[in-house]
Design a protein around this motif. Structure first.
Motif, short mmCIF file in Angstrom:
data_model
loop_
_atom_site.label_atom_id
_atom_site.label_comp_id
_atom_site.label_asym_id
_atom_site.label_seq_id
_atom_site.Cartn_x
_atom_site.Cartn_y
_atom_site.Cartn_z
N GLY A 87 38.31 45.37 43.26
CA GLY A 87 38.59 44.77 44.56
C GLY A 87 37.61 43.65 44.87
O GLY A 87 37.98 42.60 45.43
N TYR A 88 36.37 43.84 44.51
CA TYR A 88 35.37 42.79 44.71
C TYR A 88 35.61 41.62 43.77
O TYR A 88 35.37 40.46 44.13
CB TYR A 88 33.96 43.35 44.53
N ARG A 89 36.10 41.90 42.57
CA ARG A 89 36.44 40.80 41.67
C ARG A 89 37.51 39.93 42.30
O ARG A 89 37.42 38.68 42.27
CB ARG A 89 36.93 41.34 40.32
N ARG A 90 38.49 40.54 42.92
CA ARG A 90 39.56 39.77 43.56
C ARG A 90 39.02 38.98 44.75
O ARG A 90 39.62 37.97 45.14
CB ARG A 90 40.69 40.70 43.98
N ALA A 91 37.91 39.45 45.33
CA ALA A 91 37.29 38.73 46.45
C ALA A 91 36.33 37.65 45.96
O ALA A 91 35.68 36.99 46.78
CB ALA A 91 36.56 39.71 47.36
N GLY A 92 36.22 37.47 44.65
CA GLY A 92 35.41 36.39 44.11
C GLY A 92 34.07 36.81 43.55
O GLY A 92 33.28 35.96 43.13
N ILE A 93 33.79 38.11 43.51
CA ILE A 93 32.53 38.60 42.90
C ILE A 93 32.82 38.85 41.43
O ILE A 93 33.46 39.84 41.06
CB ILE A 93 32.05 39.89 43.59
N ASP A 94 32.34 37.95 40.57
CA ASP A 94 32.75 38.01 39.16
C ASP A 94 31.66 38.53 38.23
O ASP A 94 31.86 38.59 37.02
CB ASP A 94 33.24 36.65 38.68
N ILE A 95 30.50 38.92 38.78
CA ILE A 95 29.46 39.57 37.99
C ILE A 95 29.16 40.92 38.63
O ILE A 95 28.77 40.99 39.79
CB ILE A 95 28.17 38.73 37.94
N ALA A 96 29.37 41.97 37.88
CA ALA A 96 29.13 43.33 38.37
C ALA A 96 27.92 43.92 37.66
O ALA A 96 27.92 44.04 36.43
CB ALA A 96 30.35 44.22 38.14
N GLN A 97 26.90 44.26 38.43
CA GLN A 97 25.78 45.03 37.89
C GLN A 97 26.10 46.50 38.12
O GLN A 97 26.11 46.97 39.25
CB GLN A 97 24.47 44.66 38.58
#
Length: 353
Positions: A320-330
């Motif tokens: 869901g955060y990727r879809r909101a534009g957060i493309d790096i997940a720690q």
């Protein structure tokens, strides 16, 4: 996700039993941490096996040198990048740039730096840095100018600013990654956002909700556009995984209860010296003067912020955060047991899909 980031600590968390060591992950970090060369190699290997793109190595005043940890970890890996947390101002930017370029050469082009300016006033003073947070950010702008110039210069140069002055400076060699290895910048302040917009390939923020993620990304995008740049966006997810949601919730409850027991056993001196608790006091996040109560409230806040569930549940939330534009997940997850590592690997594979 464009990148998934893990992490390497210099030694296992404290604890006499496996369960206590797993629980210690959720407590405020102790001031001191040993250096276990074998543990560093194992953690680096676990991250590469799980499929992480990079491993982050943290920095505190009483922890081992992250540049050296990264270099050691590079000997156990062939693909995973190594991101070194770095505080501007503790050492000269020309010296730090040479360390960074050296690591990039030793690791065959896998180095990255994660710049942390705000941090804890108490902890940076332990390294002799007594500037205010606003002054540290002002200095960081010059620091990064000189840092990047040292990485990219093909001939000697001079630099004169408010905080730094060098004559005839030159690294004498270049990093493998051209024009320079990636630099990410963390922090929630306006100063951090402005610094990332100018120098970072990525901005690491808190992004407390999906709506906040979209709003902050739009704000920083506008700042970056002023410099003709585009950024990636990085968020940390601290997770507890299980084969089912129910199993993960049960595990979280057990860790939380044991964590409170372990905190009651820690001395006031150990609790009081934690840089994380010092940072909380400086930001007045907990409104608690008593150190032991502050540690317990930090524990509560940690568990309230965890992502708990099955692999598919946690992957769905992160996506869901990727879809909101957060493309790096720690993705911070337990690795003490084989089952921990299997669950973590399944989550990384699911995020890849």
């Amino acid at each position: 996700m464009s990148e998934i980031i893990g992490g390497i600590l210099s030694a296992p968390p404290p604890g006499e039993t496996e369960f206590d060591r797993r629980t210690a992950h959720f407590l405020a970090d102790p001031r001191a941490r040993d250096v276990d060369p074998g543990h560093i190699l194992r953690q680096a290997g676990f991250d590469e096996e799980a499929g992480y793109d990079r491993s982050l190595i943290h920095v505190y005043s009483a922890w081992a040198d992250p540049w050296l940890i990264a270099a050691h970890a590079a000997t156990a890996t062939a693909r995973t990048g190594l991101t070194v947390a770095h505080r501007p101002g503790v050492i000269a930017p020309t010296v730090a740039a040479r360390s960074f370029a050296t690591l990039d050469n030793l690791s065959a082009g896998r180095a990255a730096a994660h710049v942390v300016v705000g941090s804890s006033d108490v902890d940076v003073r332990r390294d002799g840095d007594f500037l205010s947070k606003a002054q540290r950010y002002d200095r960081a702008r010059e620091y990064l100018e000189l840092f990047v110039k040292t990485l990219t210069a093909t001939e000697p140069f001079d630099y004169e600013g408010k905080w730094y002055q060098v004559e005839d400076a030159w690294a004498g060699f270049r990093p493998v990654q051209q024009p320079a290895p990636p630099i990410s910048i963390g922090g929630s302040s306006q100063e951090a956002k402005a610094l990332a917009a100018r120098f970072g390939y990525a901005y690491a923020g808190t992004f407390p909700s999906l709506d906040a993620a979209s709003a902050i990304r739009s704000e920083v995008d506008a700042l970056a556009a002023e410099h003709g740049r585009e950024l990636h966006y990085w968020k940390q997810f601290f997770v507890i995984l299980g084969d089912t949601d129910h199993e993960a919730r049960d595990a979280a409850g057990a860790f939380r209860a044991r964590g409170a027991e372990l905190l009651r056993r820690r001395s006031d001196e150990v609790l009081g010296s934690s840089a994380q608790l010092a940072r909380n006091r400086e930001r007045d996040l907990r409104h608690v003067a008593d150190t032991r109560d502050a540690a317990l409230r930090h524990l509560d806040a940690t568990f309230d912020g965890l992502v708990v569930g099955s692999v598919s549940t946690v992957a769905e939330l992160i996506d869901g955060y990727r879809r909101a534009g957060i493309d790096i997940a720690q993705v911070v997850a337990l690795t003490e047991t084989e089952e921990d590592r299997k669950l973590r690997s399944r989550l990384i594979a699911e995020l890849r899909r």
